[in-house]
Design an enzyme around this catalytic site. Structure first.
Site, mmCIF file in Angstrom:
data_model
loop_
_atom_site.group_PDB
_atom_site.id
_atom_site.type_symbol
_atom_site.label_atom_id
_atom_site.label_comp_id
_atom_site.label_asym_id
_atom_site.label_seq_id
_atom_site.Cartn_x
_atom_site.Cartn_y
_atom_site.Cartn_z
ATOM 1 N N HIS A 180 0.870 -1.177 0.000
ATOM 2 C CA HIS A 180 0.000 0.000 0.000
ATOM 3 C C HIS A 180 0.909 1.230 0.000
ATOM 4 O O HIS A 180 1.846 1.313 0.791
ATOM 5 C CB HIS A 180 -0.904 0.013 1.232
ATOM 6 C CG HIS A 180 -2.055 0.953 1.104
ATOM 7 N ND1 HIS A 180 -1.904 2.324 1.149
ATOM 8 C CD2 HIS A 180 -3.377 0.737 0.917
ATOM 9 C CE1 HIS A 180 -3.083 2.903 0.987
ATOM 10 N NE2 HIS A 180 -3.996 1.960 0.846
ATOM 11 N N ARG B 67 -1.906 1.099 -7.333
ATOM 12 C CA ARG B 67 -1.086 1.025 -6.129
ATOM 13 C C ARG B 67 0.379 0.703 -6.415
ATOM 14 O O ARG B 67 1.279 1.244 -5.771
ATOM 15 C CB ARG B 67 -1.673 -0.020 -5.171
ATOM 16 C CG ARG B 67 -2.906 0.464 -4.450
ATOM 17 C CD ARG B 67 -3.486 -0.591 -3.542
ATOM 18 N NE ARG B 67 -4.571 -0.021 -2.754
ATOM 19 C CZ ARG B 67 -5.344 -0.722 -1.945
ATOM 20 N NH1 ARG B 67 -5.151 -2.025 -1.830
ATOM 21 N NH2 ARG B 67 -6.306 -0.131 -1.267
ATOM 22 N N ARG C 108 -3.948 -6.019 -7.058
ATOM 23 C CA ARG C 108 -5.351 -5.900 -6.661
ATOM 24 C C ARG C 108 -5.864 -4.483 -6.822
ATOM 25 O O ARG C 108 -5.222 -3.526 -6.400
ATOM 26 C CB ARG C 108 -5.517 -6.333 -5.203
ATOM 27 C CG ARG C 108 -6.932 -6.141 -4.661
ATOM 28 C CD ARG C 108 -7.078 -6.678 -3.260
ATOM 29 N NE ARG C 108 -6.324 -5.933 -2.279
ATOM 30 C CZ ARG C 108 -6.780 -4.844 -1.649
ATOM 31 N NH1 ARG C 108 -7.968 -4.357 -1.956
ATOM 32 N NH2 ARG C 108 -6.040 -4.255 -0.731
#
Length: 494
Positions: free
Chosen positions: A229, A271, A365
Site C-alpha cells: 500500500h 497502487r 489488486r
C-alpha cells in the site's frame, strides 16, 4: 502424545479463520460447522482493519462491466476474466445482503449510499461505513449474526495446525493438539503481510494457512505478487503494524508531496505505480507526506476518524500537518490455487478470501476488491458445500507433525522481496529460507515467494525486477512443495 479427538464435531466442515471470508462461509452454509478463531472473535482479523470499504457498481453512471474493466486493467494482464466478471456482477447483491444483515453503510442525506472514489477506479463505487471504519463495521454485523446462529460453533483461541490428507483426500484436521475427523476444511486464514518488517497486517498474518496447505500437497499460485500500500503511516522504526492511510484520502483530493511541498507523482494511479514512485523518492533521500489540509476544510477527523486517531498517536493533526507516509505490505494476491467454487487441488480442501488465489486480482489488486472477494468467495464455497454430500468421517489420528514458526525473517523479506527485486537478492533470500523451510512454516511461505519471484523474469504489477524491467508474455506461476529446492544441506545455505 496422542491427539484429543473432538468426535462431537466429526464430519462437520471446519473453517480455519474468522475474518470476513470465514464468517461469510459459515453464515452461508446450511448445516452446522466449526469456525477456528485464533483470537477472540473479531480481534486480529485483517478484515476489521479495512478502511476504504467494498467495491460494487451501485451508482447510476456505473456498471459491473466498468468495474470489471478497471479490475482487469489493475491486474496487469494476469486476471482470470471469467472470475472477474463473476465477482463484479455479484458485487451489488453482496452489498445488498450486507445491508440486510445490518451493516450501516454511510449514506447521503438523500438516503443514497455515499460512494467513494479510489485509485484506479473510473467511477465512485466504494461503499463504506463509519467513515474509514468499514471493515470493523462489517465485521461487527457479521459477528452478531454468527453469535445468534446456534449451528455455528466458534472455537476461540484455536488455530489450524495441520491437515490429515491421505491419497490427496482430506480425512481430518488438527487444531492444536485436538483432532476433528472431517472431509471438509475451508482455509480462510488471511494473507502473509506480517512476514515482512513493515506491513499493515495483524501480527498473525504470516501465511500459516498456506504453509499447512502446501505441506499437505496443495498447489499455490501467484505467490510472487505482494502488494504494497503506498500510504501507510510513517511511524519510523517503531515495531508493530503500520496504520493504514486509506486510498480514500487521495480519492478525496489529498496530494502526495515531499519535504519541499512539491508533488512528484499521480496520486490516483494504481497502487504498484504509486508505491514505486514513493519508494524511489524515499531512496533519493526525500521524505513523503500526504497533504489533506486544503481538501477537507478542517474536518479530517469527521471523515476519517480512524486515521485521525492513528495520526494523533504520533502527534500529527491532519488539518494542520501533512501526514508522513511510506509504503508497507498490505495484501497478497497469491495463495492456495482454487477454482470458481473455491476448491483446491486437494479433495475436501477449499480456500476463501486472501488465503485463496482465485485469479481475481492478477498481478495487482484493485482497491477495495478485497472485502468483496472475501464475502463472495465465502458465499461460493458455502454454496458448493451445500450442494454436496460429505462422506462420513471417522478416522482416528496420531499426534500432529512437529513444526516450528519461531524465526522472524521480516528484515530479510523486506530487503530482498520488497517493492524492487533482483536475482541476486531473491537468490540470497531463497537460499536462506530454504535451509529452514522443512521445519519452519514462516520460512516455507517466504521460500515460495522468493522462488516464484525468481521464476518471473519480468516486471508486472506488484512484482518489479530491476534486472528485468520489461514485461514478457503473460503467464501465471503455480507450484507444489516438491517444486521448491528445499533439500540441500544447511551448509550450502549458510
Amino acid at each position: 502424545m496422542s491427539a484429543e479427538m473432538l468426535t462431537r464435531y466429526a464430519g462437520w466442515p471446519v473453517i480455519a479463520g474468522a475474518g470476513l471470508a470465514g464468517l461469510s462461509t459459515a453464515l452461508h452454509l446450511d448445516g452446522p460447522c466449526v469456525v477456528l478463531s485464533p483470537s477472540p472473535l473479531g480481534e486480529n482479523a485483517a478484515s476489521s482493519l479495512a478502511q476504504g470499504g467494498i467495491a460494487a457498481a451501485l451508482g447510476p453512471d456505473d456498471s459491473p462491466a466498468l468495474h470489471a474493466q478497471d479490475t482487469l486493467a489493475a491486474g496487469a494482464g494476469l486476471c482470470d476474466p471469467a472470475i472477474v466478471r463473476t465477482m463484479t456482477q455479484a458485487a451489488p447483491d453482496a452489498v445488498c445482503t450486507l445491508l440486510e444483515w445490518g451493516v450501516p453503510f454511510d449514506r447521503h442525506t438523500s438516503g443514497a449510499l455515499d460512494l467513494h472514489l479510489e485509485a484506479a477506479h473510473s467511477r465512485a463505487r466504494i461503499a463504506h461505513a463509519a467513515g474509514d471504519g468499514s471493515g470493523a463495521a462489517i465485521m461487527r454485523a457479521l459477528i452478531a449474526r454468527v453469535r445468534a446462529t446456534p449451528r455455528i460453533i466458534v472455537l476461540e483461541g484455536a488455530s489450524l495446525r495441520a491437515l490429515d490428507v491421505h491419497e490427496n483426500r482430506l480425512r481430518g484436521i488438527w487444531a492444536g493438539l485436538s483432532y476433528i475427523p472431517t472431509s471438509a476444511c475451508v482455509i480462510a486464514s488471511g494473507g502473509v503481510g506480517a512476514l515482512y518488517a513493515e506491513a499493515t497486517s495483524p501480527s498473525g498474518n504470516r501465511g500459516l494457512g498456506l504453509a499447512i496447505a502446501a505441506r499437505a500437497g496443495a498447489r499455490l499460485a501467484d505467490m510472487e505478487f505482494v502488494q504494497f500500500h503506498p500510504t501507510a503511516l510513517d511511524i519510523g522504526d517503531r515495531p508493530g503494524r503500520r496504520p493504514l492511510v486509506s486510498e480514500a484520502v487521495r480519492g478525496a483530493g489529498a496530494a502526495l508531496i515531499d519535504e519541499t511541498g512539491e508533488r512528484f507523482t499521480d496520486e490516483l494511479a494504481s497502487r504498484d505505480v504509486v508505491s514505486r514512485a514513493i519508494a524511489a523518492h524515499l531512496h533519493e533521500g526525500h521524505r513523503v507526506f500526504l497533504d489533506a489540509r486544503k481538501v477537507l476544510a478542517g474536518h479530517f477527523a469527521q471523515h476519517f476518524p480512524t486515521i485521525a486517531a492513528s495520526c494523533a498517536a504520533i502527534g500529527i493533526d491532519p488539518d494542520i500537518h501533512p501526514i508522513p507516509v511510506r509504503p508497507a505490505v498490505h495484501y497478497h494476491m497469491g495463495g492456495i490455487e482454487v477454482d470458481a467454487r473455491g476448491r483446491s487441488s486437494i479433495s475436501g480442501l477449499w480456500a476463501a478470501g486472501e488465503a485463496a488465489c482465485t485469479g481475481l486480482h492478477g498481478a495487482n489488486r484493485l482497491a477495495s476488491n478485497s472485502l468483496l472477494e472475501a464475502f463472495v468467495t465465502g458465499q461460493s464455497v458455502a454454496q458448493d458445500l451445500n450442494a454436496i454430500s460429505l462422506p462420513n468421517a471417522h478416522h482416528v489420528a496420531d499426534a500432529p507433525p512437529a513444526l516450528t514458526s519461531a524465526h522472524d525473517y521480516g528484515r530479510l523479506m523486506s530487503a530482498e522481496a520488497g517493492i524492487l527485486r533482483n536475482e541476486a537478492g531473491l537468490s540470497k533470500l531463497r537460499r536462506r529460507l530454504s535451509s529452514d523451510a522443512l521445519q519452519d512454516d514462516h520460512a516455507l511461505v517466504g521460500a515460495f515467494i522468493a522462488h516464484a519471484a525468481l521464476q518471473r523474469r519480468e516486471s508486472r504489477g506488484s512484482h518489479w525486477r530491476t534486472d528485468y524491467p520489461e514485461r514478457a508474455a503473460p503467464h501465471r506461476n503455480s507450484f507444489i512443495l516438491a517444486d521448491l529446492p528445499l533439500h540441500a544441506t544447511s551448509l550450502e545455505y549458510a
